[in-house]
Every structure is written in structure tokens, then in C-alpha cells.
Design a protein around this motif. Structure first.
Motif, mmCIF file in Angstrom:
data_model
loop_
_atom_site.group_PDB
_atom_site.id
_atom_site.type_symbol
_atom_site.label_atom_id
_atom_site.label_comp_id
_atom_site.label_asym_id
_atom_site.label_seq_id
_atom_site.Cartn_x
_atom_site.Cartn_y
_atom_site.Cartn_z
ATOM 1 N N GLY A 218 0.816 -1.217 0.000
ATOM 2 C CA GLY A 218 0.000 0.000 0.000
ATOM 3 C C GLY A 218 0.843 1.257 0.000
ATOM 4 N N LEU A 219 1.893 1.279 0.814
ATOM 5 C CA LEU A 219 2.780 2.448 0.869
ATOM 6 C C LEU A 219 3.526 2.629 -0.450
ATOM 7 C CD1 LEU A 219 4.231 2.005 4.481
ATOM 8 C CD2 LEU A 219 2.727 3.863 3.697
ATOM 9 N N GLY A 220 3.980 1.508 -1.023
ATOM 10 C CA GLY A 220 4.692 1.587 -2.291
ATOM 11 C C GLY A 220 3.801 2.082 -3.416
ATOM 12 N N PHE A 221 2.582 1.566 -3.461
ATOM 13 C CA PHE A 221 1.670 1.961 -4.534
ATOM 14 C C PHE A 221 1.152 3.376 -4.330
ATOM 15 C CE2 PHE A 221 -2.406 1.264 -7.024
ATOM 16 C CZ PHE A 221 -1.764 1.356 -8.244
ATOM 17 N N ALA A 222 1.095 3.837 -3.088
ATOM 18 C CA ALA A 222 0.710 5.224 -2.820
ATOM 19 C C ALA A 222 1.692 6.173 -3.502
ATOM 20 C CB ALA A 222 0.669 5.486 -1.316
ATOM 21 N N GLY A 223 2.977 5.875 -3.358
ATOM 22 C CA GLY A 223 3.985 6.709 -4.000
ATOM 23 C C GLY A 223 3.886 6.671 -5.507
ATOM 24 N N LEU A 224 3.710 5.472 -6.070
ATOM 25 C CA LEU A 224 3.629 5.330 -7.523
ATOM 26 C C LEU A 224 2.394 6.045 -8.078
ATOM 27 C CD1 LEU A 224 5.673 3.791 -9.310
ATOM 28 C CD2 LEU A 224 3.937 2.025 -9.580
ATOM 29 N N GLY A 340 -5.316 -3.580 0.683
ATOM 30 C CA GLY A 340 -4.333 -2.662 1.259
ATOM 31 C C GLY A 340 -3.547 -1.944 0.174
ATOM 32 N N PHE A 341 -3.207 -2.662 -0.860
ATOM 33 C CA PHE A 341 -2.440 -2.136 -1.982
ATOM 34 C C PHE A 341 -3.173 -0.976 -2.652
ATOM 35 C CE2 PHE A 341 -0.991 -2.394 -6.424
ATOM 36 C CZ PHE A 341 0.380 -2.520 -6.283
ATOM 37 N N PHE A 342 -4.454 -1.178 -2.970
ATOM 38 C CA PHE A 342 -5.175 -0.152 -3.715
ATOM 39 C C PHE A 342 -5.781 0.936 -2.832
ATOM 40 C CE2 PHE A 342 -4.509 -2.776 -7.332
ATOM 41 C CZ PHE A 342 -4.490 -1.877 -8.380
ATOM 42 N N VAL A 343 -6.020 0.653 -1.578
ATOM 43 C CA VAL A 343 -6.367 1.742 -0.660
ATOM 44 C C VAL A 343 -5.176 2.700 -0.569
ATOM 45 C CG1 VAL A 343 -6.781 2.331 1.758
ATOM 46 C CG2 VAL A 343 -8.114 0.528 0.675
ATOM 47 N N GLY A 344 -3.974 2.128 -0.509
ATOM 48 C CA GLY A 344 -2.770 2.955 -0.543
ATOM 49 C C GLY A 344 -2.686 3.756 -1.825
ATOM 50 N N GLY A 345 -3.007 3.118 -2.955
ATOM 51 C CA GLY A 345 -2.988 3.823 -4.235
ATOM 52 C C GLY A 345 -3.970 4.978 -4.277
ATOM 53 N N GLY A 346 -5.161 4.753 -3.731
ATOM 54 C CA GLY A 346 -6.165 5.823 -3.689
ATOM 55 C C GLY A 346 -5.709 6.999 -2.843
ATOM 56 N N LEU A 347 -5.149 6.694 -1.664
ATOM 57 C CA LEU A 347 -4.647 7.757 -0.797
ATOM 58 C C LEU A 347 -3.491 8.492 -1.457
ATOM 59 C CD1 LEU A 347 -4.761 5.942 2.671
ATOM 60 C CD2 LEU A 347 -6.308 7.733 1.838
ATOM 61 N N GLY A 348 -2.627 7.737 -2.146
ATOM 62 C CA GLY A 348 -1.505 8.365 -2.842
ATOM 63 C C GLY A 348 -1.970 9.316 -3.927
ATOM 64 N N LEU A 367 6.927 13.629 -0.897
ATOM 65 C CA LEU A 367 5.927 12.657 -0.448
ATOM 66 C C LEU A 367 6.389 11.238 -0.764
ATOM 67 C CD1 LEU A 367 3.052 11.892 0.565
ATOM 68 C CD2 LEU A 367 2.257 12.263 -1.801
ATOM 69 N N GLY A 368 6.926 11.021 -1.961
ATOM 70 C CA GLY A 368 7.409 9.700 -2.337
ATOM 71 C C GLY A 368 8.540 9.220 -1.445
ATOM 72 N N ILE A 369 9.441 10.125 -1.094
ATOM 73 C CA ILE A 369 10.550 9.765 -0.204
ATOM 74 C C ILE A 369 10.023 9.349 1.168
ATOM 75 C CG2 ILE A 369 12.534 10.696 1.065
ATOM 76 C CD1 ILE A 369 13.089 12.451 -1.440
ATOM 77 N N ILE A 370 9.057 10.089 1.695
ATOM 78 C CA ILE A 370 8.480 9.772 3.013
ATOM 79 C C ILE A 370 7.796 8.410 2.998
ATOM 80 C CG2 ILE A 370 6.690 10.441 4.673
ATOM 81 C CD1 ILE A 370 7.332 13.377 3.906
ATOM 82 N N LEU A 371 6.990 8.158 1.968
ATOM 83 C CA LEU A 371 6.258 6.890 1.886
ATOM 84 C C LEU A 371 7.216 5.702 1.768
ATOM 85 C CD1 LEU A 371 3.409 7.998 -0.550
ATOM 86 C CD2 LEU A 371 3.140 7.418 1.869
ATOM 87 N N THR A 372 8.273 5.852 0.976
ATOM 88 C CA THR A 372 9.238 4.765 0.821
ATOM 89 C C THR A 372 10.039 4.547 2.090
ATOM 90 O OG1 THR A 372 9.406 5.370 -1.522
ATOM 91 C CG2 THR A 372 11.044 3.830 -0.668
ATOM 92 N N ALA A 373 10.378 5.642 2.768
ATOM 93 C CA ALA A 373 11.090 5.518 4.040
ATOM 94 C C ALA A 373 10.252 4.761 5.063
ATOM 95 C CB ALA A 373 11.453 6.906 4.575
#
Length: 387
Positions: A218-224, A340-348, A367-373
């Protein structure tokens, strides 16, 4: 069952996954056109992408578990009917509200590719499970990337509505092909639909590796999602490029999609903790490249290649982890992971659009750096529970 996974069947599932999941991403290069057409802001039109992704999350929650209790071809029949109606509704929408609503149902009905992934895992032998998952995911990822290229070009030449009409025709043809060629699989689960959904909660509570995979994904897909949603705005504002160029950038992500099959094979042999660590490093590097590439096309291209390599390594490894457990409930554990993956994507999508509107491209990269960290932090703290 195992001998049903011939290469033609495996590649049919791979291609079908790509064609259906493309429905989720046609809108991204077209958001600027939609905003102009309906005279709304960038933040408002980003709700089209958000609704599509949230619809997909709901489809994962309510449709994908049916793979454990209903014949696959029966699911396809009803799902494709809804998908086709939703695509037509999007094409004829006369308000941003109707477009957002139809986009939700496009996302909801396009969850079908997530039946193909556990199906491949079920039919493959244990030593080839990673390879099978990787091949299906490669098709799915090429579909994601190719959809942006195609919709960008079509939108520039014929307008955004034409893309949805074309997608409708494609889904009709694909449904006919799947009905004739896809193996018919019967269900394993004998309980009611209500108890099936309730059992998802059981697996969520009792499988920490699945919970962690869902959080990482979810965090990874949020960034993408933040990146692809705002790239079209950056290219328009800083370079004067239209939807065709924004979509064409998806071609550079094909490297990551092709790498998915390689990562699938590696995840059968290499430590999954190590693969996750390497993935996080690649993604952090990519966001650093993006941060300094607000005025550099070459930098954006390099960043896309690196971020997709890292993200696909993370995603395929996550999926191999969740499918290696609970073989009787692969569709349900896949539901947990992909919701979890796509809820993260929606939030991203939302966070990315707002970050761009208030802080520009540097805000999106930050934002991408924070999510990946956060992925790296979660992995370091809970890595013993990963596998």
C-alpha cells in the motif's frame, strides 16, 4: 490441476490481466482534458482516478473472494457485463459527478485480474509458483503501463471519451475469448458468501506476514500513484506537453514490468527480506532523482525506470509471500493484500494531487521519499515476521 497450467493458458491469463487492468489507468493521462472539459480544478478531477482505485479496492474485497466458492467462468459472466456498462457510462458522462461514479464501477468490475494471479499460484507446482506469478504480473504491469501510452495517444487525437468506447469494444472481445479458452475451475469453499467474507477477517488477524505485505504494498503503490497522477500536470505546466507525451512515459516503465518475471524466479530462491531491502533502496534513489528532475525530461525517464524496478521487486516478493501460505484461501489472502495495496494507491492519488497543488513537483517527490522511508522502517522493525 497442476497439468492445466500450460504455457498458452498461463500467457492467456497474463494478457487478459493486462487488458482488464488497463481500464483502471486510461484516465491518468486524460485528467487534464477532463478538467478542461468539465471546467474543474486539478484536485477535483483527480477524484476520477481516486474513484477508480477505490472501486477496485471494493472489487477486491467483494468479488475476488468469490474465486474460493464460485466457478471462475460464472464470475466472469456477471463481472464483464458490469464492466462494459460502466465503460459506456463513462464515455457518455455529461458531468464530473457521473464520470466519477462510473469510474468507481469501472474499478469495481476490473478486479478480475486478481483472480488470475491466485489461479496461477494454485495451478503451478511449488518450485514454479514464483515464475507463474511473475509472468501473470508481467502481463498485468505491461497493461498498466501500456494503458497510459494508448490513452494518451488516443486522447490527443480523438478526445478522452473515445478511449472509453474503444475499451468497451475490447472487453467484449476479451470476454468471448476467455469463455472459450480459460480452464473451468470449481470452488473449494463450501460455506455461505457471508461466512466467506467473515473468514477474510480471520486470515487478517492470524497472518502477520499478510498484514505486513499489505502495508508495504500500500505504501509503495501510494507513491507510484502520486507520481503518475501528477506527472501529466508537471508535463503540461513545465514543458507544455499534452496527454500523448504523458502517456508515452509509460513505455519507460516496461523495463520494470519485464523485470517482474525475473524477480518472480528470484523470489523462489533468494531471501525475501533481502529482495525487499533492495527494492526499498531502489525506490528511495528513484524519488531522489525525481526531486531534482522538475525541469529534466532525461531525469524523469531515468527515475521511472528505477522506481518501477524497485516497486515491482517489492510487489512480486510480497505476493510470493502471501501465496506461499494458506493454499486453501489464496483468493482471500490475495484480497487482504490487494485491498491494502489499492487503498494505498487511492490515498496516494489524493495526497499527490494536493502535494502538487500546494508545493509543486518537489512536494510530490518529498511525499514519495516519506512513503518509501516508511516501507523501510516497517521492514526493519518487523522483518522477522515477513516470511
Amino acid at each position: 490441476m497442476k497439468n492445466q497450467l500450460s504455457n498458452p493458458v498461463l500467457y492467456l491469463m497474463s494478457i487478459s490481466a493486462g487488458l482488464v487492468v488497463a481500464n483502471l489507468y486510461y484516465n491518468q493521462p486524460l485528467l487534464h482534458q477532463m478538467a478542461v472539459d468539465f471546467e474543474v480544478s486539478q484536485a477535483t478531477v483527480s477524484n476520477v482516478a481516486l474513484a477508480t482505485q477505490m472501486g477496485y479496492a471494493f472489487g477486491l474485497l467483494f468479488i475476488v473472494p468469490l474465486g474460493d466458492m464460485m466457478a471462475n467462468k460464472k464470475i466472469l459472466k456477471y463481472d464483464f457485463l458490469l464492466m462494459i456498462i460502466s465503460l459506456v457510462a463513462a464515455a457518455v458522462s455529461n458531468s464530473i459527478f457521473l464520470l466519477i461514479l462510473s469510474s468507481f464501477f469501472i474499478g469495481f468490475s476490473s478486479a478480475i485480474p486478481q483472480l488470475f494471479v491466485p489461479m496461477a499460484a494454485q495451478l503451478a507446482s511449488d518450485e514454479n509458483r514464483g515464475r507463474a506469478i511473475g509472468i501473470v504480473m508481467s502481463g498485468l504491469l505491461v497493461g498498466i503501463l501500456g494503458s497510459r501510452v494508448i490513452s494518451g495517444l488516443v486522447g490527443e487525437q480523438f478526445g478522452w471519451r473515445f478511449m472509453y468506447y474503444a475499451a468497451t469494444a475490447l472487453m467484449v472481445l476479451l470476454y468471448i475469448l476467455l469463455q472459450y479458452k480459460l480452464p473451468k475451475l470449481g470452488p473449494d469453499y463450501k460455506g455461505s458468501y457471508g461466512s466467506l467474507l467473515k473468514s477474510i477477517g480471520y486470515y487478517f488477524k492470524t497472518e502477520p506476514s499478510v498484514r505486513l505485505a499489505a502495508l508495504r504494498g500500500g505504501l509503495g503503490f501510494a507513491g507510484l500513484s502520486a507520481f503518475w497522477t501528477t506527472l501529466v500536470f508537471l508535463l503540461e505546466d513545465s514543458f507544455g506537453y499534452g496527454s500523448d507525451v504523458a502517456g508515452a512515459f509509460g513505455l519507460f516503465g516496461v523495463v520494470g514490468a519485464i523485470a517482474a518475471a525475473v524477480v518472480g524466479k528470484m523470489s523462489d530462491k533468494v531471501s525475501k527480506n533481502k529482495l525487499i531491502f533492495y527494492a526499498v533502496v531502489l525506490m528511495i534513489v528513484s524519488w531522489g532523482i525525481f526531486y531534482f528532475s522538475a525541469t529534466s525530461i532525461i531525469g524523469l525517464i531515468i527515475g521511472i525506470i528505477v522506481v518501477d524496478l524497485g516497486f515491482q521487486a517489492l510487489h512480486i516478493t510480497n505476493q510470493n509471500i502471501v501465496f506461499s501460505k494458506n493454499p486453501e484461501a489464496r483468493n482471500r489472502v490475495n484480497t487482504i493484500y490487494m485491498v491494502g495495496f489499492f487503498v494505498g494507491g487511492g490515498l496516494g492519488t489524493v495526497l499527490g494531487a494536493n502535494a502538487y497543488e500546494h508545493f509543486g513537483w518537489h512536494g510530490v517527490a518529498g511525499l514519495g521519499i516519506i512513503l518509501t522511508a516508511l516501507i523501510g522502517l516497517v521492514h526493519l522493525i518487523f522483518r522477522k515476521q515477513t516470511v
